[in-house]
Write an enzyme that holds these catalytic residues in place. Structure first.
Site, PDB file in Angstrom:
ATOM      1  N   ASP A   8     -58.841 -35.365 -51.563  1.00  0.00           N
ATOM      2  CA  ASP A   8     -58.824 -35.619 -50.116  1.00  0.00           C
ATOM      3  C   ASP A   8     -60.113 -36.396 -49.808  1.00  0.00           C
ATOM      4  OD1 ASP A   8     -58.655 -35.165 -47.224  1.00  0.00           O
ATOM      5  OD2 ASP A   8     -60.179 -33.601 -47.572  1.00  0.00           O
ATOM      6  N   ASP A  10     -61.821 -36.954 -46.071  1.00  0.00           N
ATOM      7  CA  ASP A  10     -62.695 -36.422 -45.014  1.00  0.00           C
ATOM      8  C   ASP A  10     -62.990 -34.938 -45.225  1.00  0.00           C
ATOM      9  OD1 ASP A  10     -60.804 -38.610 -43.127  1.00  0.00           O
ATOM     10  OD2 ASP A  10     -62.952 -38.839 -43.407  1.00  0.00           O
TER      11      ASP A  10
HETATM   12  C1  XBP Z   1     -58.895 -36.246 -41.951  1.00  0.00           C
HETATM   13  C2  XBP Z   1     -58.183 -36.697 -40.757  1.00  0.00           C
HETATM   14  C3  XBP Z   1     -58.344 -38.104 -40.293  1.00  0.00           C
HETATM   15  C4  XBP Z   1     -59.752 -38.316 -39.773  1.00  0.00           C
HETATM   16  C5  XBP Z   1     -59.799 -39.474 -38.804  1.00  0.00           C
HETATM   17  O1  XBP Z   1     -58.197 -36.803 -43.031  1.00  0.00           O
HETATM   18  O2  XBP Z   1     -57.403 -35.959 -40.176  1.00  0.00           O
HETATM   19  O3  XBP Z   1     -57.421 -38.306 -39.247  1.00  0.00           O
HETATM   20  O4  XBP Z   1     -60.140 -37.151 -39.040  1.00  0.00           O
HETATM   21  O5  XBP Z   1     -59.316 -40.651 -39.438  1.00  0.00           O
HETATM   22  P1  XBP Z   1     -58.320 -36.159 -44.527  1.00  0.00           P
HETATM   23  P2  XBP Z   1     -58.240 -41.591 -38.676  1.00  0.00           P
HETATM   24  O6  XBP Z   1     -59.081 -34.817 -44.418  1.00  0.00           O
HETATM   25  O7  XBP Z   1     -56.881 -35.982 -44.981  1.00  0.00           O
HETATM   26  O8  XBP Z   1     -59.080 -37.179 -45.323  1.00  0.00           O
HETATM   27  O9  XBP Z   1     -58.739 -41.762 -37.254  1.00  0.00           O
HETATM   28  O10 XBP Z   1     -58.230 -42.873 -39.459  1.00  0.00           O
HETATM   29  O11 XBP Z   1     -56.943 -40.823 -38.759  1.00  0.00           O
HETATM   30 MG    MG Z   2     -60.121 -33.271 -45.294  1.00  0.00          MG
END
Ligand code: XBP
Ligand code: MG
Length: 262
Positions: A8, A10
């Site tokens: 993953d 973020d």
């Molecule tokens: C985390 C998310 C993303 C980010 C914002 O993604 O939910 O939406 O918060 O990015 P992950 P965007 O943990 O799956 O990496 O505004 O581009 O959606």
């Molecule tokens: Mg994440």
């Protein structure tokens, strides 16, 4: 055998979510919207995966009176947010979380394939990788991101896309996640999940992960063990992951043999 690791982004590759929050606030300011998402509100909004979906949820639940006008403006808000996020990542030279670069390098050296499975938009992944790896040397064989999947996490779509791109079965891979929705997504795709809790998932239940730790650890900088499988020295390394994966395979084979012998 273990053939791939799928990460993953973020909260797992890096502590990115507060930059997403700041980027949203920059976009609101640019468009003259007197909104401010503080950390507490953002933690609440993070239960909605996907920035566009999160923004739509905020408008529908907090700004219902201006719904039509704001829904028309939402794509522009998110586009500006994505630009602002990229700038913030570059300005801050956002580092990877402890142990990520080390484990990725170990996997590359051993010929283990590497994938990304993220809800975030692809430009955000590219910017984070650009400040952490030399140009053209990103270690990931497959990057499955954002709208490439029909449904966002906790649906399994994005992990299934990464598995297909890597050409490995779920039983041949391990997923790394930081959130309850991410764990649910990977588990629904049939993947075992190692959870590294992040700043914005401090209150999340990490049920479903076979191991939960504060981070992947570095020699001399051990992680805090939170639940499940423990790692010698407080460091998750490739040798330990291979040992765990082989033990799981042997256990599954023994159970299957017992089942057929009845
Ligand atoms: C985390 C998310 C993303 C980010 C914002 O993604 O939910 O939406 O918060 O990015 P992950 P965007 O943990 O799956 O990496 O505004 O581009 O959606
Ligand atoms: Mg994440």
């Amino acid at each position: 055998m273990l053939r791939a690791l799928i990460f993953d982004v973020d909260g797992t590759l890096a502590e990115t979510e507060d930059l997403h929050r700041q980027a949203f606030n920059r976009a609101f300011g640019e468009l003259g919207l007197a909104w401010h998402w503080d950390a507490a509100l953002y933690a609440e909004l993070l239960t909605v995966m996907g920035g566009k979906e999160r923004l739509a949820h905020y408008i529908a639940t907090r700004r219902p009176a201006e719904l039509a006008a704001l829904q028309a403006l939402a794509p522009e808000i998110h586009a500006r947010k994505t630009v602002a996020y990229g700038d913030l990542v570059v300005e801050s030279r956002l580092p990877l979380r402890p142990g990520v670069a080390r484990l990725v390098a170990e996997a590359r050296a051993a010929g283990i394939r590497l994938g990304v499975a993220t809800t975030t938009s692809r430009p955000n992944v590219d910017r984070l990788l650009s400040v952490n790896f030399p140009p053209g040397a990103t270690p990931f064989d497959v990057i499955a991101a954002g709208d490439a999947a029909e449904r966002k996490k906790p649906a399994p779509d994005i992990f299934l896309l990464a598995l297909a791109g890597l050409d490995v079965a779920a039983t041949e891979a391990v997923a790394f996640e930081d959130s309850a929705a991410g764990i649910a997504s990977a588990r629904a795709a049939g993947l075992p999940v190692l959870a590294t809790r992040s700043r914005y998932t401090d209150s999340h239940r990490l049920d479903g992960a076979f191991s939960a730790v504060s981070d992947l650890g570095e020699p001399g900088h051990p992680h805090r063990h939170l639940a499940g499988v423990e790692w010698p020295g407080g460091v998750v390394d490739l040798a330990g992951l291979i040992r765990w994966h082989e033990a799981l395979r042997d256990q599954s084979a023994a159970l299957q043999a017992m089942g057929t012998s009845r």
